[in-house]
Design a protein around this motif. Structure first.
Motif, PDB file in Angstrom:
ATOM      1  N   SER A 263       0.838  -1.211   0.000  1.00 54.83           N
ATOM      2  CA  SER A 263       0.000   0.000   0.000  1.00 54.83           C
ATOM      3  C   SER A 263       0.871   1.259   0.000  1.00 54.83           C
ATOM      4  O   SER A 263       0.564   2.237  -0.680  1.00 54.83           O
ATOM      5  N   GLU A 264       1.989   1.208   0.742  1.00 54.96           N
ATOM      6  CA  GLU A 264       2.911   2.357   0.753  1.00 54.96           C
ATOM      7  C   GLU A 264       3.526   2.577  -0.617  1.00 54.96           C
ATOM      8  O   GLU A 264       3.668   3.715  -1.083  1.00 54.96           O
ATOM      9  N   GLU A 265       3.895   1.470  -1.283  1.00 58.85           N
ATOM     10  CA  GLU A 265       4.477   1.568  -2.638  1.00 58.85           C
ATOM     11  C   GLU A 265       3.459   2.145  -3.622  1.00 58.85           C
ATOM     12  O   GLU A 265       3.787   3.008  -4.452  1.00 58.85           O
ATOM     13  N   TYR A 266       2.225   1.644  -3.538  1.00 58.98           N
ATOM     14  CA  TYR A 266       1.168   2.144  -4.432  1.00 58.98           C
ATOM     15  C   TYR A 266       0.933   3.639  -4.190  1.00 58.98           C
ATOM     16  O   TYR A 266       0.783   4.426  -5.132  1.00 58.98           O
ATOM     17  N   THR A 267       0.880   4.017  -2.905  1.00 59.10           N
ATOM     18  CA  THR A 267       0.634   5.420  -2.549  1.00 59.10           C
ATOM     19  C   THR A 267       1.748   6.308  -3.093  1.00 59.10           C
ATOM     20  O   THR A 267       1.496   7.377  -3.656  1.00 59.10           O
ATOM     21  N   LYS A 268       2.982   5.829  -2.963  1.00 57.60           N
ATOM     22  CA  LYS A 268       4.144   6.581  -3.459  1.00 57.60           C
ATOM     23  C   LYS A 268       4.055   6.744  -4.986  1.00 57.60           C
ATOM     24  O   LYS A 268       4.349   7.802  -5.541  1.00 57.60           O
ATOM     25  N   ALA A 269       3.626   5.660  -5.650  1.00 61.84           N
ATOM     26  CA  ALA A 269       3.538   5.683  -7.119  1.00 61.84           C
ATOM     27  C   ALA A 269       2.462   6.658  -7.610  1.00 61.84           C
ATOM     28  O   ALA A 269       2.505   7.117  -8.759  1.00 61.84           O
ATOM     29  N   LEU A 270       1.500   6.978  -6.737  1.00 63.82           N
ATOM     30  CA  LEU A 270       0.425   7.902  -7.126  1.00 63.82           C
ATOM     31  C   LEU A 270       0.762   9.366  -6.816  1.00 63.82           C
ATOM     32  O   LEU A 270       0.064  10.271  -7.270  1.00 63.82           O
ATOM     33  N   GLU A 271       1.816   9.584  -6.061  1.00 65.89           N
ATOM     34  CA  GLU A 271       2.196  10.962  -5.718  1.00 65.89           C
ATOM     35  C   GLU A 271       2.609  11.718  -6.981  1.00 65.89           C
ATOM     36  O   GLU A 271       3.404  11.221  -7.776  1.00 65.89           O
ATOM     37  N   GLY A 272       2.038  12.879  -7.161  1.00 68.94           N
ATOM     38  CA  GLY A 272       2.395  13.701  -8.316  1.00 68.94           C
ATOM     39  C   GLY A 272       1.649  13.359  -9.600  1.00 68.94           C
ATOM     40  O   GLY A 272       1.790  14.048 -10.610  1.00 68.94           O
ATOM     41  N   ALA A 273       0.836  12.267  -9.574  1.00 69.43           N
ATOM     42  CA  ALA A 273       0.072  11.905 -10.784  1.00 69.43           C
ATOM     43  C   ALA A 273      -0.927  12.999 -11.123  1.00 69.43           C
ATOM     44  O   ALA A 273      -1.499  13.632 -10.233  1.00 69.43           O
ATOM     45  N   LYS A 274      -1.135  13.223 -12.423  1.00 68.07           N
ATOM     46  CA  LYS A 274      -2.105  14.239 -12.860  1.00 68.07           C
ATOM     47  C   LYS A 274      -3.336  13.609 -13.532  1.00 68.07           C
ATOM     48  O   LYS A 274      -4.370  14.241 -13.675  1.00 68.07           O
ATOM     49  N   THR A 275      -3.196  12.370 -13.979  1.00 70.66           N
ATOM     50  CA  THR A 275      -4.349  11.600 -14.468  1.00 70.66           C
ATOM     51  C   THR A 275      -4.270  10.209 -13.844  1.00 70.66           C
ATOM     52  O   THR A 275      -3.212   9.580 -13.863  1.00 70.66           O
ATOM     53  N   VAL A 276      -5.380   9.764 -13.254  1.00 74.83           N
ATOM     54  CA  VAL A 276      -5.414   8.447 -12.615  1.00 74.83           C
ATOM     55  C   VAL A 276      -6.657   7.687 -13.075  1.00 74.83           C
ATOM     56  O   VAL A 276      -7.766   8.214 -13.005  1.00 74.83           O
ATOM     57  N   ILE A 277      -6.444   6.470 -13.551  1.00 72.09           N
ATOM     58  CA  ILE A 277      -7.574   5.580 -13.854  1.00 72.09           C
ATOM     59  C   ILE A 277      -7.447   4.370 -12.933  1.00 72.09           C
ATOM     60  O   ILE A 277      -6.372   3.783 -12.819  1.00 72.09           O
ATOM     61  N   TRP A 278      -8.553   4.026 -12.284  1.00 71.69           N
ATOM     62  CA  TRP A 278      -8.532   2.869 -11.375  1.00 71.69           C
ATOM     63  C   TRP A 278      -9.658   1.918 -11.743  1.00 71.69           C
ATOM     64  O   TRP A 278     -10.816   2.297 -11.793  1.00 71.69           O
ATOM     65  N   ASN A 279      -9.289   0.664 -11.993  1.00 77.33           N
ATOM     66  CA  ASN A 279     -10.290  -0.362 -12.284  1.00 77.33           C
ATOM     67  C   ASN A 279      -9.924  -1.651 -11.560  1.00 77.33           C
ATOM     68  O   ASN A 279      -8.891  -2.249 -11.842  1.00 77.33           O
ATOM     69  N   GLY A 280     -10.761  -2.044 -10.618  1.00 77.73           N
ATOM     70  CA  GLY A 280     -10.572  -3.331  -9.936  1.00 77.73           C
ATOM     71  C   GLY A 280      -9.984  -3.201  -8.547  1.00 77.73           C
ATOM     72  O   GLY A 280      -9.038  -2.454  -8.328  1.00 77.73           O
ATOM     73  N   PRO A 281     -10.560  -3.923  -7.564  1.00 74.36           N
ATOM     74  CA  PRO A 281     -10.094  -3.849  -6.177  1.00 74.36           C
ATOM     75  C   PRO A 281      -8.741  -4.546  -5.979  1.00 74.36           C
ATOM     76  O   PRO A 281      -8.301  -5.329  -6.816  1.00 74.36           O
ATOM     77  N   MET A 282      -8.108  -4.252  -4.845  1.00 74.45           N
ATOM     78  CA  MET A 282      -6.783  -4.796  -4.528  1.00 74.45           C
ATOM     79  C   MET A 282      -6.843  -6.122  -3.770  1.00 74.45           C
ATOM     80  O   MET A 282      -5.828  -6.775  -3.563  1.00 74.45           O
ATOM     81  N   GLY A 283      -8.043  -6.475  -3.318  1.00 67.77           N
ATOM     82  CA  GLY A 283      -8.192  -7.724  -2.564  1.00 67.77           C
ATOM     83  C   GLY A 283      -9.660  -8.090  -2.478  1.00 67.77           C
ATOM     84  O   GLY A 283     -10.507  -7.494  -3.161  1.00 67.77           O
ATOM     85  N   VAL A 284      -9.960  -9.065  -1.628  1.00 67.07           N
ATOM     86  CA  VAL A 284     -11.347  -9.509  -1.462  1.00 67.07           C
ATOM     87  C   VAL A 284     -12.019  -8.517  -0.500  1.00 67.07           C
ATOM     88  O   VAL A 284     -12.228  -8.816   0.679  1.00 67.07           O
ATOM     89  N   PHE A 285     -12.326  -7.326  -1.039  1.00 75.08           N
ATOM     90  CA  PHE A 285     -12.797  -6.217  -0.196  1.00 75.08           C
ATOM     91  C   PHE A 285     -14.144  -6.498   0.460  1.00 75.08           C
ATOM     92  O   PHE A 285     -14.527  -5.845   1.428  1.00 75.08           O
ATOM     93  N   GLU A 286     -14.882  -7.484  -0.068  1.00 75.09           N
ATOM     94  CA  GLU A 286     -16.183  -7.835   0.529  1.00 75.09           C
ATOM     95  C   GLU A 286     -16.004  -8.314   1.971  1.00 75.09           C
ATOM     96  O   GLU A 286     -16.902  -8.184   2.788  1.00 75.09           O
ATOM     97  N   PHE A 287     -14.838  -8.915   2.275  1.00 72.53           N
ATOM     98  CA  PHE A 287     -14.512  -9.313   3.655  1.00 72.53           C
ATOM     99  C   PHE A 287     -13.699  -8.184   4.285  1.00 72.53           C
ATOM    100  O   PHE A 287     -12.652  -7.806   3.759  1.00 72.53           O
ATOM    101  N   ASP A 288     -14.149  -7.673   5.416  1.00 72.93           N
ATOM    102  CA  ASP A 288     -13.458  -6.544   6.053  1.00 72.93           C
ATOM    103  C   ASP A 288     -11.974  -6.814   6.305  1.00 72.93           C
ATOM    104  O   ASP A 288     -11.138  -5.922   6.202  1.00 72.93           O
TER     105      ASP A 288
END
Length: 359
Positions: A263-288
């Protein structure tokens, strides 16, 4: 609603058609649009007349349209009650067109289908246009794919690589950074020779995964894959869990979420982005217990948006996951398309858009 409201306010006689569910053998009561007419009447603050014909363009529909005054709204029965609809057969397109003088398509979620009500009808009606929702989708997705403000970062998750191979391939031509998470990441990891235990995986896609990683390297696109994973001893909300590095998944365990370091790596990779497209969850989010990775990405995308990025979230699961995080209103555009959004990102022609004269 804004499109319908504008037409009503401008004095048009508005005839609405749509579909609900997937009726298999003609009309089914549970897929009737009757409840939609009631809900829509409340939203519009005026009566929406429901034409209850199982053949959609029947006597009730014709009588209701004939009795319309300017500003009135009539809703037709579920277009998929007619088998011709999904086969785009001319006779049904012509029947629909016979009711109206102009056609407005505001159903982005169906525009990747060449059906009578989304494409065929335009063969018989000269004046055609998109509605406000469709315009917004084309603008946001079109600009992101064809003319993005850089740096451009795409985040792809969800269960299967197979569903998104073409999307990944197309986006690698356009993005600066590609974040891969969710179940599909395990196929990439396994293709690189990492142990994945009992994690979801598509062995028949290893070669393609390697090809895509090579393509990214050749194009100078940074690919970010998980560095640690939350693993479980079974696929269940109450499973025993632990967090391990990506190369330490033991047999008998399966990865159901990304870990904190990821999650830290992903967050770092998004720093400074000017266009972001997100499709699809990172895990089985239905389970807390396995929703943390998806929440971390949602927060990072919201933060990027706050810092001036244009953010687009699309696809059924992504929207459901985003709603669960409570951050929907922090995103520039939440797409109403599932398959339509993916096909748009693949660069495919959309029949429901291509058929329209005035986009």
């Amino acid at each position: 609603l804004p499109t319908i409201q504008k037409l009503v306010n401008d004095g048009a006689k508005v005839i609405l058609c749509s579909h609900l569910g997937k009726p298999k053998n003609g009309p089914e009561a549970k897929f009737s649009l009757a409840p939609v007419a009631v809900a829509l009447s409340a939203k519009l603050g005026k009566t929406v007349v429901f034409a209850d014909d199982d053949n959609v363009v029947g006597e009730n529909a014709k009588a209701a349209v004939a009795a319309m005054n300017n500003g009135d709204v009539v809703l037709l029965q579920n277009t998929r009650f007619r088998k011709e609809e999904t086969k785009n057969m001319p006779e049904f397109s012509e029947e629909l067109a016979s009711l109206a003088d102009a056609y407005v398509d505001d159903a982005f979620g169906s525009c990747h289908r060449a059906h009578c009500s989304t494409a065929g009808v335009t063969d018989y009606i000269k004046d055609t246009a998109v509605g406000y929702l469709m315009e917004k989708e084309i603008k946001y997705l079109g600009n992101a794919v064809n003319d993005p403000v850089r740096p451009f970062t795409a985040i792809l998750g969800g269960a299967k690589v197979a569903d998104k191979l073409n999307v990944i391939s197309n986006l690698l031509e356009k993005v600066d950074t590609l974040i891969i998470g969710g179940g599909m990441a395990h196929t990439f990891d396994a293709a690189k020779g990492l142990p994945i235990g009992d994690s979801l995986c598509e062995p028949d896609k290893y070669d393609l995964a390697r090809e895509l990683l090579k393509k990214a390297e050749d194009k100078g696109v940074k690919v970010v894959l998980p560095v640690d994973l939350v693993i479980a001893d079974k696929f269940a909300a109450d499973a025993n869990t632990k967090t391990v590095d990506v190369d330490k998944v033991p047999d008998g365990w399966q990865a159901l979420d990304s870990g904190e370091k990821t999650s830290e790596e992903y967050t770092k990779a998004l720093e400074g982005a000017k266009t972001v497209i997100w499709n699809g969850p990172m895990g089985v989010f239905e389970f807390d217990a396995f929703a943390k990775g998806t929440l971390a990405v949602a927060k990072a995308v919201a933060k990027a948006t706050e810092n001036g990025a244009i953010s687009i979230v699309g696809g059924g699961d992504s929207v459901a996951a985003l709603k669960k995080t409570g951050l929907t209103d922090k995103i520039s555009h939440v797409s109403t398309g599932g398959g339509a959004t993916l096909e748009f990102l693949e660069g495919k022609e959309m029949p429901g858009i291509a058929a329209l004269a005035d986009k």
